[in-house]
Design an enzyme around this catalytic site. Structure first.
Site, PDB file in Angstrom:
ATOM      1  N   SER A 146       0.862  -1.184   0.000  1.00 47.17           N
ATOM      2  CA  SER A 146       0.000   0.000   0.000  1.00 47.17           C
ATOM      3  C   SER A 146       0.893   1.226   0.000  1.00 47.17           C
ATOM      4  CB  SER A 146      -0.880   0.017   1.253  1.00 47.17           C
ATOM      5  OG  SER A 146      -1.510   1.277   1.379  1.00 47.17           O
ATOM      6  N   TYR A 159      -1.881  -0.329  10.344  1.00 44.34           N
ATOM      7  CA  TYR A 159      -1.930  -0.650   8.903  1.00 44.34           C
ATOM      8  C   TYR A 159      -0.650  -0.163   8.221  1.00 44.34           C
ATOM      9  CZ  TYR A 159      -3.847  -0.904   4.130  1.00 44.34           C
ATOM     10  OH  TYR A 159      -4.068  -1.192   2.804  1.00 44.34           O
TER      11      TYR A 159
HETATM   12  P1  NAD Z   1     -11.313  -6.296   0.376  1.00 43.97           P
HETATM   13  O1  NAD Z   1     -11.749  -6.097   1.773  1.00 43.97           O
HETATM   14  O2  NAD Z   1     -12.323  -6.213  -0.699  1.00 43.97           O
HETATM   15  O3  NAD Z   1     -10.511  -7.667   0.212  1.00 43.97           O
HETATM   16  C1  NAD Z   1      -9.662  -8.172   1.212  1.00 43.97           C
HETATM   17  C2  NAD Z   1      -9.949  -9.656   1.352  1.00 43.97           C
HETATM   18  O4  NAD Z   1      -9.013 -10.199   2.316  1.00 43.97           O
HETATM   19  C3  NAD Z   1     -11.355  -9.949   1.879  1.00 43.97           C
HETATM   20  O5  NAD Z   1     -12.016 -10.869   1.037  1.00 43.97           O
HETATM   21  C4  NAD Z   1     -11.108 -10.517   3.260  1.00 43.97           C
HETATM   22  O6  NAD Z   1     -12.068 -11.486   3.682  1.00 43.97           O
HETATM   23  C5  NAD Z   1      -9.733 -11.142   3.086  1.00 43.97           C
HETATM   24  N1  NAD Z   1      -9.085 -11.394   4.371  1.00 43.97           N
HETATM   25  C6  NAD Z   1      -9.068 -10.591   5.464  1.00 43.97           C
HETATM   26  N2  NAD Z   1      -8.410 -11.197   6.462  1.00 43.97           N
HETATM   27  C7  NAD Z   1      -8.019 -12.408   5.999  1.00 43.97           C
HETATM   28  C8  NAD Z   1      -7.325 -13.499   6.569  1.00 43.97           C
HETATM   29  N3  NAD Z   1      -6.881 -13.463   7.843  1.00 43.97           N
HETATM   30  N4  NAD Z   1      -7.093 -14.594   5.808  1.00 43.97           N
HETATM   31  C9  NAD Z   1      -7.542 -14.646   4.522  1.00 43.97           C
HETATM   32  N5  NAD Z   1      -8.199 -13.652   3.934  1.00 43.97           N
HETATM   33  C10 NAD Z   1      -8.451 -12.546   4.666  1.00 43.97           C
HETATM   34  O7  NAD Z   1     -10.184  -5.171   0.145  1.00 43.97           O
HETATM   35  P2  NAD Z   1      -9.168  -4.889  -1.047  1.00 43.97           P
HETATM   36  O8  NAD Z   1      -9.101  -3.425  -1.150  1.00 43.97           O
HETATM   37  O9  NAD Z   1      -9.447  -5.707  -2.236  1.00 43.97           O
HETATM   38  O10 NAD Z   1      -7.812  -5.377  -0.354  1.00 43.97           O
HETATM   39  C11 NAD Z   1      -6.876  -6.227  -0.995  1.00 43.97           C
HETATM   40  C12 NAD Z   1      -5.482  -5.749  -0.619  1.00 43.97           C
HETATM   41  O11 NAD Z   1      -5.254  -4.462  -1.211  1.00 43.97           O
HETATM   42  C13 NAD Z   1      -5.248  -5.579   0.874  1.00 43.97           C
HETATM   43  O12 NAD Z   1      -3.967  -6.095   1.199  1.00 43.97           O
HETATM   44  C14 NAD Z   1      -5.263  -4.075   1.056  1.00 43.97           C
HETATM   45  O13 NAD Z   1      -4.500  -3.680   2.167  1.00 43.97           O
HETATM   46  C15 NAD Z   1      -4.648  -3.630  -0.250  1.00 43.97           C
HETATM   47  N6  NAD Z   1      -4.892  -2.229  -0.626  1.00 43.97           N
HETATM   48  C16 NAD Z   1      -6.154  -1.786  -0.921  1.00 43.97           C
HETATM   49  C17 NAD Z   1      -6.323  -0.458  -1.287  1.00 43.97           C
HETATM   50  C18 NAD Z   1      -7.686   0.094  -1.607  1.00 43.97           C
HETATM   51  O14 NAD Z   1      -7.801   1.319  -1.826  1.00 43.97           O
HETATM   52  N7  NAD Z   1      -8.722  -0.725  -1.670  1.00 43.97           N
HETATM   53  C19 NAD Z   1      -5.241   0.417  -1.375  1.00 43.97           C
HETATM   54  C20 NAD Z   1      -3.970  -0.079  -1.076  1.00 43.97           C
HETATM   55  C21 NAD Z   1      -3.819  -1.401  -0.714  1.00 43.97           C
END
Ligand code: NAD
Length: 253
Positions: A146, A159
């Site tokens: 991130s 985070y």
């Molecule tokens: P999301 O919440 O849609 O997806 C995250 C998924 O991870 C969910 O399905 C959740 O159930 C799963 N998860 C959570 N804890 C878990 C565990 N202990 N074991 C297995 N699975 C688990 O969110 P997203 O935005 O798609 O996030 C995906 C990645 O992208 C994350 O690492 C997040 O930090 C990163 N990210 C997202 C953004 C954004 O703006 N959405 C920006 C930077 C980084």
């Protein structure tokens, strides 16, 4: 569009956090590319629905394995199941949570965020990388970091710390893989901009902000930069990430 050699029909792709958001979009893209896909996420209806959504896209094998990435034994069991058909070509270590943690949040909150975001990546690398290296075929390990692990905006310490750790860890992995004789596995750090997903909805964002990317746009960009061989897959800034930066700069001044 040319592809990274790890995106190879008939070989396996593993995605953690695959039940929603960026992980689900990636699993769908790998299936469309003809790869057999393993979806790992916490158990529940979202994982079952994701399996169905991926399976309807292409005539490939799609398996959903309930897995808590912070549980080393569960990730090892997942890797052992995948390895029965040979080492995977592609592993995307993507599961992540924010969980509203703050600097003085209790120890359990810190442990949960660090255990999922950083511990989950350690577990994934340990469980999958040795087999991929020994297999000698083209492979890729993509880790979702991130921008907050680099810019560390205030108010989100657990985070930020977890994602700073993910960046350092993925750099260490890339260094290790580059210096291994006969190793054709590469490592990549995906740094999304603001993507409208479950994670950002949990911050109270109720509709896609102007300029925010969709998960599909993020994955399309990821595949393009992966094909180009980038280590840092840094998604371009959008209005929302720029607003976060402005807040950070105002605070730091
Ligand atoms: P999301 O919440 O849609 O997806 C995250 C998924 O991870 C969910 O399905 C959740 O159930 C799963 N998860 C959570 N804890 C878990 C565990 N202990 N074991 C297995 N699975 C688990 O969110 P997203 O935005 O798609 O996030 C995906 C990645 O992208 C994350 O690492 C997040 O930090 C990163 N990210 C997202 C953004 C954004 O703006 N959405 C920006 C930077 C980084």
């Amino acid at each position: 569009m040319s592809q990274h050699p790890a995106i190879s029909p008939g070989r396996s792709a593993v995605v953690t956090g695959a039940a929603s958001g960026i992980g689900l979009a990636a699993a769908q893209a790998f299936a469309r590319a003809g790869m057999n896909v393993w979806l790992a996420d916490l158990p529940g209806p979202a994982l079952d629905a994701a399996r169905a959504a991926v399976a309807e896209l292409a005539a490939v094998e799609v398996r959903a394995v309930p897995t808590d990435v912070s549980d080393r034994g569960a990730v090892e069991a997942l890797a052992a199941a995948v390895a029965k058909a040979g080492p995977p070509a592609l592993v995307m270590l993507n599961a992540g949570i924010e969980a509203g943690g703050k600097l003085f949040s209790d120890a359990d909150t810190w442990a949960r965020i660090l255990g999922t975001n950083l511990g989950g990546v350690v577990n994934g690398i340990h469980a999958f990388a040795p087999g991929m290296i020994e297999g000698g075929k083209p492979g890729a390990i993509i880790v979702t970091g991130s921008k907050q692990g680099i810019t560390t905006p205030p108010g989100n310490a657990p985070y930020n710390v977890s994602k700073a750790g993910v960046k350092a860890l993925t750099e260490a992995l890339a260094h290790e893989l580059r210096n291994r004789e006969g190793c054709h596995t590469t490592a990549h750090l995906l740094i999304p901009g603001f993507v409208y997903t479950g994670l950002t909805k949990a911050r109270g964002v109720t509709e896609k902000p102007a300029g925010a990317w969709t998960p599909d746009e993020t994955v399309a960009f990821m595949l393009e930069r992966l094909a180009a061989g980038d280590f840092y897959i840094l998604c371009p800034d959008n209005e929302t990430t720029r607003a976060q930066d402005a807040k950070r700069i105002a605070w730091a001044a």
